[in-house]
Scaffold this active site. Structure first.
Site, PDB file in Angstrom:
ATOM      1  N   ASP A 263     -19.868  22.839  29.653  1.00 39.63           N
ATOM      2  CA  ASP A 263     -19.391  22.726  30.436  1.00 39.63           C
ATOM      3  C   ASP A 263     -19.017  23.981  31.007  1.00 39.63           C
ATOM      4  O   ASP A 263     -18.872  25.256  30.325  1.00 39.63           O
ATOM      5  CB  ASP A 263     -17.835  21.979  29.907  1.00 39.63           C
ATOM      6  CG  ASP A 263     -16.961  21.792  31.173  1.00 39.63           C
ATOM      7  OD1 ASP A 263     -17.340  21.907  32.353  1.00 39.63           O
ATOM      8  OD2 ASP A 263     -16.208  21.773  30.504  1.00 39.63           O
ATOM      9  N   GLY A 302     -21.594  18.816  39.277  1.00 35.64           N
ATOM     10  CA  GLY A 302     -22.084  18.550  40.770  1.00 35.64           C
ATOM     11  C   GLY A 302     -22.818  19.577  41.370  1.00 35.64           C
ATOM     12  O   GLY A 302     -23.917  19.152  42.402  1.00 35.64           O
ATOM     13  N   ASP A 323     -14.067  16.523  38.278  1.00 40.76           N
ATOM     14  CA  ASP A 323     -13.026  15.218  37.363  1.00 40.76           C
ATOM     15  C   ASP A 323     -12.646  14.194  37.535  1.00 40.76           C
ATOM     16  O   ASP A 323     -12.132  13.980  38.670  1.00 40.76           O
ATOM     17  CB  ASP A 323     -12.568  16.067  35.983  1.00 40.76           C
ATOM     18  CG  ASP A 323     -12.907  16.991  35.505  1.00 40.76           C
ATOM     19  OD1 ASP A 323     -13.805  17.193  35.724  1.00 40.76           O
ATOM     20  OD2 ASP A 323     -12.242  17.752  34.517  1.00 40.76           O
TER      21      ASP A 323
HETATM   22  C1  GLA Z   1     -13.506  20.410  33.193  1.00 47.61           C
HETATM   23  C2  GLA Z   1     -14.190  19.121  32.064  1.00 47.61           C
HETATM   24  C3  GLA Z   1     -13.664  17.774  31.453  1.00 47.61           C
HETATM   25  C4  GLA Z   1     -13.410  18.606  30.510  1.00 47.61           C
HETATM   26  C5  GLA Z   1     -11.927  19.663  30.601  1.00 47.61           C
HETATM   27  C6  GLA Z   1     -11.945  19.769  29.647  1.00 47.61           C
HETATM   28  O1  GLA Z   1     -12.466  20.466  32.884  1.00 47.61           O
HETATM   29  O2  GLA Z   1     -14.823  18.647  33.404  1.00 47.61           O
HETATM   30  O3  GLA Z   1     -14.217  16.790  31.423  1.00 47.61           O
HETATM   31  O4  GLA Z   1     -14.037  18.767  29.624  1.00 47.61           O
HETATM   32  O5  GLA Z   1     -12.874  20.645  31.358  1.00 47.61           O
HETATM   33  O6  GLA Z   1     -11.260  21.534  28.771  1.00 47.61           O
END
Ligand code: GLA
Length: 498
Positions: A263, A302, A323
């Protein structure tokens, strides 16, 4: 005279006002043995304050300060890809303490936090590590169909722990989920502990023994996934893999990890969006070198046209948007960004419109059926995001509809495209192996609406069989078209074969 005295008084007050200069830390201990530390590194010059603020995944530079001599408002910002993120902190010195507030939800002041002086250099942001030249990372040969499983984030956020993961694995193995194809049990953010003196990452108190947990999940015939960030911190502010990519990949492989979600988060403070490919390539190389088959999930919302280079870094899936949340509008907003990406999905690498919210309570069963149908026709990864230990039969039935799952998992690996759109009604079609087609009649409007599919439009000439995948019934395959009343926010999903 009065004005002169007032000015003199203010001048004296300013002179005597204590200096905010220095390194300050707000330490917020967590119940997992780690501490979320926010660092304010301030330099005061008269009434002007400059410096930096490091909080979870963000490293802000202070651009402006107003107020004083008691209370200052610090305006800070950072470049996040092509966008500037701004925040403001209000700080007030009281003896040895710095009282700090940030704007809470809706702009109202958040809770009062107390910062204490910290040694110079503590919490300093790491220097940027230069990136390797681009090359192709060998494909790992995994995820020939979209990955299926569960992820902790949508339901548990920071509350996920060893017991919850074992409980989910038990449920998945015995309640029909595993039988329907769900196999990955993925721990999202907040498992991370500290690094030891050799730089090896350890899990925090919530996960006493990752290897033992992986053994347990494997003993159920399931696989275990984990999460990290290419930046120094994850999105929730935990330890990231920055500068430890190879070491972390080796540690995960030794634990028996089968899936990694990687991430972007705090990497935004060190690298531009144009550098993302090289950043993700580093972990692709590290996973390859670690020698264990590990699904590689790219999570960077994305950005940077990831679908164009995801396969180059051996990515098996990549997020296409920000998200998801458990609301109809959120699900719909994400769905609406997928049509243009259809050609980038293929066996081994998939567009990821984010994890499922089915069963989390914010949508109706009709809406959750739409969510499941749309994700399946899109060939999206199916990662349940609810509490599998405790779900009503109606939710279980949606998540384990094998006829719908068979569309998602179709070996041709083609993502659906929109065939037609008229007001709130859309028809989507997906090519399946053997010349069959999957169809979704989707009614996003507020009323039940009659929708009609002309078979010729779907490209099927001689239909021998039509199956309604939610009614679990064959539909008479006569005539040139199919009509049905589609409920508001609902779907009818069909499989047509020649
Ligand atoms: C980001 C990701 C989420 C999740 C959070 C965790 O927002 O996009 O899917 O993994 O971090 O902190």
């Amino acid at each position: 005279m009065k004005t002169f005295l007032a000015t003199l008084f203010l001048f004296a007050a300013t002179l005597s006002a204590a200096d905010l200069s220095g390194n300050w830390v707000i330490a917020q201990p967590q119940n997992d043995g780690t501490s979320r530390n926010t660092y304010l590194n301030l330099k005061q010059d008269g009434q002007r304050i400059t410096g930096t603020i490091r909080v979870t995944q963000f490293f802000y530079k202070i651009n402006d300060s107003t107020g004083g001599p008691e209370t200052y408002i610090l305006q800070a910002s950072l470049m996040d890809g092509h966008n500037e993120r701004r925040t403001s902190y209000t700080v007030r010195l009281a003896g040895d303490e710095l009282h700090v507030t940030t704007p809470g939800r809706g702009g109202a002041p958040g809770p009062d936090m107390v910062a204490h002086r910290a040694p110079a250099g503590e919490g300093a942001y790491p220097a940027r590590i230069e990136l390797p030249a681009l090359h192709k990372v060998p494909a790992n040969g995994l995820a020939k169909t979209p990955p299926m499983g569960w992820n902790s984030w949508n339901k548990f956020h920071g509350r996920v722990d060893d017991a919850a993961v074992r409980g989910i694995a038990d449920a998945m193995a015995s309640n029909g989920m595993k039988g329907a194809g769900y196999v990955y049990v993925n721990i999202d953010d907040t498992w991370e502990g500290e690094r030891d003196s050799a730089g090896v990452i350890h899990s925090n108190k919530k996960f006493p023994d990752m290897k033992a947990l992986a053994d347990y999940v494997h003993s159920k015939g399931l696989k275990l996934g984990i999460y990290s960030s290419p930046g120094p911190n994850t999105c929730a502010g935990y330890e990231g893999s920055y500068g430890h990519e190879q070491q972390d990949a080796k540690t995960w492989a030794a634990w028996g990890i089968d899936y990694v979600k990687y991430d972007w988060c705090s990497a935004r403070n060190l690298y531009t969006d144009e550098e993302m490919q090289a950043v993700y390539q580093k972990m692709g190389d590290a996973l390859h070198a670690a020698g264990r088959p590990i699904v590689y999930s790219l999570c960077q919302y994305g950005r940077a046209d990831v679908w164009k280079w995801g396969p180059e870094v051996s990515g098996n899936l990549w997020r296409t948007t920000g998200d998801i949340s458990d609301r109809w509008q959120s699900m719909l907003g994400i769905f609406d960004k997928q049509n243009v990406l259809a050609t980038y999905a293929a066996p081994g690498h998939w567009n990821d419109p984010d994890m499922l919210e089915i069963g989390n309570g914010g949508m109706t069963d009709t809406e959750y059926r739409a969510h499941m149908s749309l994700w399946s026709i899109l060939a999206a990864p199916l990662l349940a995001g609810n509490d599998l230990r405790d779900m009503p039969p109606s939710i279980m039935e949606i998540l384990t509809n094998r006829e719908v799952i068979a569309i998602d998992q179709d070996p041709l690996g083609k993502q659906a495209a929109r065939l037609s759109q008229s007001g709130d009604q859309e028809i989507w079609v997906r090519d399946l192996a053997g010349g069959a087609k999957a169809i979704v009649l989707f009614n996003r409007g507020g009323d039940t609406t009659k929708m009609t599919l002309k078979y010729a439009d779907a490209g099927v000439k001689n239909i021998s069989k039509i199956r309604d995948l939610w009614a679990h019934q064959d539909v008479p395959a006569s005539g040139a078209e199919f009509s049905a009343n589609v409920p508001s926010h609902g779907v009818v999903m069909l499989r047509l074969s020649e």
